[in-house]
Design a protein around this motif. Structure first.
Motif, PDB file in Angstrom:
ATOM      1  N   VAL A 292      31.270  -6.307  -0.365  1.00  0.00           N
ATOM      2  CA  VAL A 292      30.764  -5.322   0.575  1.00  0.00           C
ATOM      3  C   VAL A 292      31.486  -4.008   0.322  1.00  0.00           C
ATOM      4  CG1 VAL A 292      30.166  -7.042   2.318  1.00  0.00           C
ATOM      5  CG2 VAL A 292      32.439  -5.999   2.355  1.00  0.00           C
ATOM      6  N   SER A 293      31.023  -2.938   0.963  1.00  0.00           N
ATOM      7  CA  SER A 293      31.601  -1.613   0.740  1.00  0.00           C
ATOM      8  C   SER A 293      31.982  -0.967   2.058  1.00  0.00           C
ATOM      9  CB  SER A 293      30.600  -0.713   0.004  1.00  0.00           C
ATOM     10  OG  SER A 293      30.296  -1.216  -1.273  1.00  0.00           O
ATOM     11  N   PHE A 317      45.147  -7.811   0.051  1.00  0.00           N
ATOM     12  CA  PHE A 317      45.460  -8.835   1.048  1.00  0.00           C
ATOM     13  C   PHE A 317      44.774  -8.599   2.393  1.00  0.00           C
ATOM     14  CE2 PHE A 317      49.135  -8.379  -1.783  1.00  0.00           C
ATOM     15  CZ  PHE A 317      49.114  -9.624  -2.394  1.00  0.00           C
ATOM     16  N   ALA A 318      44.110  -7.462   2.549  1.00  0.00           N
ATOM     17  CA  ALA A 318      43.373  -7.197   3.780  1.00  0.00           C
ATOM     18  C   ALA A 318      41.896  -6.983   3.496  1.00  0.00           C
ATOM     19  CB  ALA A 318      43.946  -5.966   4.488  1.00  0.00           C
ATOM     20  N   GLU A 319      41.592  -6.225   2.429  1.00  0.00           N
ATOM     21  CA  GLU A 319      40.202  -5.965   2.071  1.00  0.00           C
ATOM     22  C   GLU A 319      39.803  -6.622   0.750  1.00  0.00           C
ATOM     23  OE1 GLU A 319      39.107  -1.809   4.235  1.00  0.00           O
ATOM     24  OE2 GLU A 319      40.457  -1.644   2.516  1.00  0.00           O
ATOM     25  N   ALA A 342      34.501  -3.829  -2.299  1.00  0.00           N
ATOM     26  CA  ALA A 342      34.429  -3.196  -3.613  1.00  0.00           C
ATOM     27  C   ALA A 342      35.290  -1.937  -3.643  1.00  0.00           C
ATOM     28  CB  ALA A 342      32.979  -2.842  -3.937  1.00  0.00           C
ATOM     29  N   HIS A 343      35.688  -1.545  -4.847  1.00  0.00           N
ATOM     30  CA  HIS A 343      36.418  -0.302  -5.060  1.00  0.00           C
ATOM     31  C   HIS A 343      35.430   0.816  -5.370  1.00  0.00           C
ATOM     32  CE1 HIS A 343      39.665  -3.209  -5.556  1.00  0.00           C
ATOM     33  NE2 HIS A 343      40.547  -2.217  -5.576  1.00  0.00           N
ATOM     34  N   GLY A 344      35.453   1.881  -4.576  1.00  0.00           N
ATOM     35  CA  GLY A 344      34.606   3.034  -4.858  1.00  0.00           C
ATOM     36  C   GLY A 344      35.048   3.744  -6.124  1.00  0.00           C
ATOM     37  N   PHE A 367      43.803   3.585   5.225  1.00  0.00           N
ATOM     38  CA  PHE A 367      45.093   3.661   4.550  1.00  0.00           C
ATOM     39  C   PHE A 367      45.075   4.597   3.348  1.00  0.00           C
ATOM     40  CE2 PHE A 367      47.384  -0.504   5.924  1.00  0.00           C
ATOM     41  CZ  PHE A 367      47.184  -0.150   7.252  1.00  0.00           C
ATOM     42  N   GLU A 368      43.887   5.032   2.908  1.00  0.00           N
ATOM     43  CA  GLU A 368      43.826   5.984   1.797  1.00  0.00           C
ATOM     44  C   GLU A 368      44.609   7.251   2.106  1.00  0.00           C
ATOM     45  OE1 GLU A 368      39.748   5.304  -0.708  1.00  0.00           O
ATOM     46  OE2 GLU A 368      39.594   6.558   1.083  1.00  0.00           O
TER      47      GLU A 368
END
Length: 529
Positions: A292-293, A317-319, A342-344, A367-368
């Motif tokens: 998912v995104s 560990f979270a996403e 997913a990683h954008g 957190f970004e």
């Protein structure tokens, strides 16, 4: 350990920011004239004393094992830093410049490895409500960490000279004056706040329940944000707030994919129609399957969804769960994460049509905001306003929300940009480029945040330099450790040849044992130490 506890007190929760230099001072004093091995242990103890209470929120709903594992991992960086500081201070004196540089190097590693790093609880984040935060506009968060650590190390030098009887006026005056000069110079660092005004509204809709089960009622969460947005429209009609030009929802405000669920799409469309201005929504999209995104989505009145940004740095560990089978050996909590994010791949910059023209907005998700490169990228691409969309429901009534808000405050000064920091449950706020929070909310309340924020396009010195200061300072720190280590090895070789102590207290006189009583294994152990 007292140094680590002092650092903890400096972070939001207590937020006694002067305790950060005090913590550095105590840790610097403890590593004077000691061995590398002892420096490692002292750094580890200081790290545990800092990170265990600072990061306690990380285990609030998932148990002690993840919290302790994270705290120990973060503490290891301070352990290696303590070892390095012990090496450069082995000759029995405080080295303020080296200490400050080593703090930057430690945070550089901690912010990048492993799994992309975890740059939480950096010295820079303690300064959000202090005059020192102004330095962020010069060399960013790394430069700010350098200043805080330098202040602490200079204080350590003053205390050390007092304690060792070095009471000459010059030897006390120089570090004291340097400490005062560094602190006072913060007040002359310019922090411009003027800019074209933009009326913004942040929607903190709240959630039905706290904890990991908040999204079990995801329809209620979406409905809360729809209803609160309609409330904002009524407040505009009643003259209670100014008509906004942009409305921002938080992360996870729609965990029902509005591109696949007609009811969710209808609810968002109704909210956009009620306020009649662009709305940025935090949503979870069921793509790319099976992942998912975590997405920031721009909706325009009459046009619907026109742009989106996918979170580039999901939280390990979270996403997403790296090496799931390995970590399952330590805790079955890894299987609480059933679907990975997913990683954008793209930097997000939204073009927002407003009454006075197009405004470029840079979305940052949760957190970004703690990652230097992620927050700098949209500014490099022309963003005039930053929005930080977050969801703190999974951390309950802890200091995590305030710690994150403090990071956004530092980012506002670092980039010279206003920031809309908006959470599902708080703490939220509208932040001007001087780092001041306006219309701040409380935890687990429903609130419409409204205000006028200045838009700026000029780049700060920190943005022009980018990561260069951090890498330069880190390289200098590594070089200083190498020089000190080679010098120590040379002095020990001299001791072994001559049986005399090294200059500057490099070896304790009591170590001058007769060669006939010193075994090869003892000599090898000293060299390794």
């Amino acid at each position: 350990m007292l140094g680590g506890l002092s650092l903890w007190l400096a972070f939001p929760g207590t937020a006694w920011w002067p305790m950060a230099p005090v913590g550095v001072m105590l840790m610097s004093l403890s590593t004077i004239g000691t061995t590398a091995r002892r420096g490692f242990l002292l750094g580890l103890l200081g790290g545990l004393a800092c990170f265990l209470p600072t990061l306690h929120w990380s285990g609030i709903y998932v148990g002690d094992t993840p919290w302790i594992a994270l705290s120990v991992t973060e503490s290891l960086y301070l352990a290696f830093m303590g070892m390095a500081i012990a090496v450069v201070q082995r000759r029995g004196a405080v080295r303020p410049g080296a200490v400050a540089a080593l703090w930057v190097l430690q945070e550089l590693f901690r912010s990048n490895v492993p799994f992309g790093g975890f740059p939480w609880a950096r010295l820079a984040w303690t300064t959000a409500d202090s005059p020192l935060v102004r330095f962020a506009s010069i060399a960013g968060a790394p430069g700010l960490t350098f200043v805080v650590a330098l202040l602490g190390a200079l204080l350590a030098l003053v205390v050390f000279r007092l304690a060792t009887g070095q009471l000459s006026l010059l030897r006390l005056l120089v570090p004291t004056a340097a400490t005062a000069l560094v602190g006072a110079s913060a007040f002359v660092v310019p922090v411009p706040t003027e800019g074209k005004p933009l009326q913004v509204v942040g929607v903190q809709g709240n959630v039905p329940t706290t904890g990991l089960d908040f999204n079990a009622q995801r329809r209620a969460v979406l409905d809360n944000h729809v209803a609160t947005t309609k409330q904002a429209a009524r407040m505009v009609a009643d003259g209670k707030i100014a008509s906004p030009e942009l409305v921002v929802w938080p992360e996870n405000s729609s965990d029902i994919d509005p591109t696949r669920n007609a009811d969710a799409a209808t609810g968002i469309a109704q909210a956009v129609g009620a306020v009649g201005v662009p709305v940025i929504v935090g949503a979870v999209l069921q793509e790319p399957a099976p992942k998912v995104s975590n997405t920031s989505m721009l909706y325009l009145p009459g046009r619907g969804l026109v742009d989106q940004y996918v979170k580039q740095h999901p939280v390990p560990f979270a996403e997403y769960m790296p090496y799931r089978s390995f970590f399952r050996q330590f805790s079955d909590k890894v299987d609480l994460l059933t679907t990975e994010f997913a990683h954008g791949k793209q930097v997000g910059v939204f073009d927002i049509p407003t009454r006075s023209g197009t405004v470029k907005v840079g979305p940052v998700i949760c957190f970004e905001v703690a990652y230097d490169a992620v927050t700098r990228a949209p500014v490099d691409r022309g963003a005039q306003l930053l929005i930080v969309q977050t969801n703190n429901a999974t951390f309950g009534y802890t200091a995590e929300s305030e710690q994150q808000l403090a990071i956004s405050q530092v980012r506002a000064v670092e980039h010279g940009r206003s920031v809309v920091h908006i959470s599902t449950v708080g703490v939220s706020g509208l932040i001007t480029p001087d780092g001041v929070v306006h219309d701040r909310s409380e935890l687990f309340t429903r609130k419409v945040l409204a205000g006028e924020l200045p838009l700026r396009s000029a780049k700060t010195m920190a943005d022009r330099w980018g990561a260069i200061p951090e890498y330069v300072i880190g390289a200098i720190a590594g070089l200083l450790v190498l020089i000190a280590w080679r010098r120590t090895r040379g002095e020990r070789a001299t001791v072994r040849r001559t049986g005399t102590s090294a200059p500057g207290g490099g070896v304790d006189p009591s170590d001058k044992a007769d060669e006939s009583t010193t075994t090869p294994s003892q000599t090898e152990e000293e060299a390794r130490d």
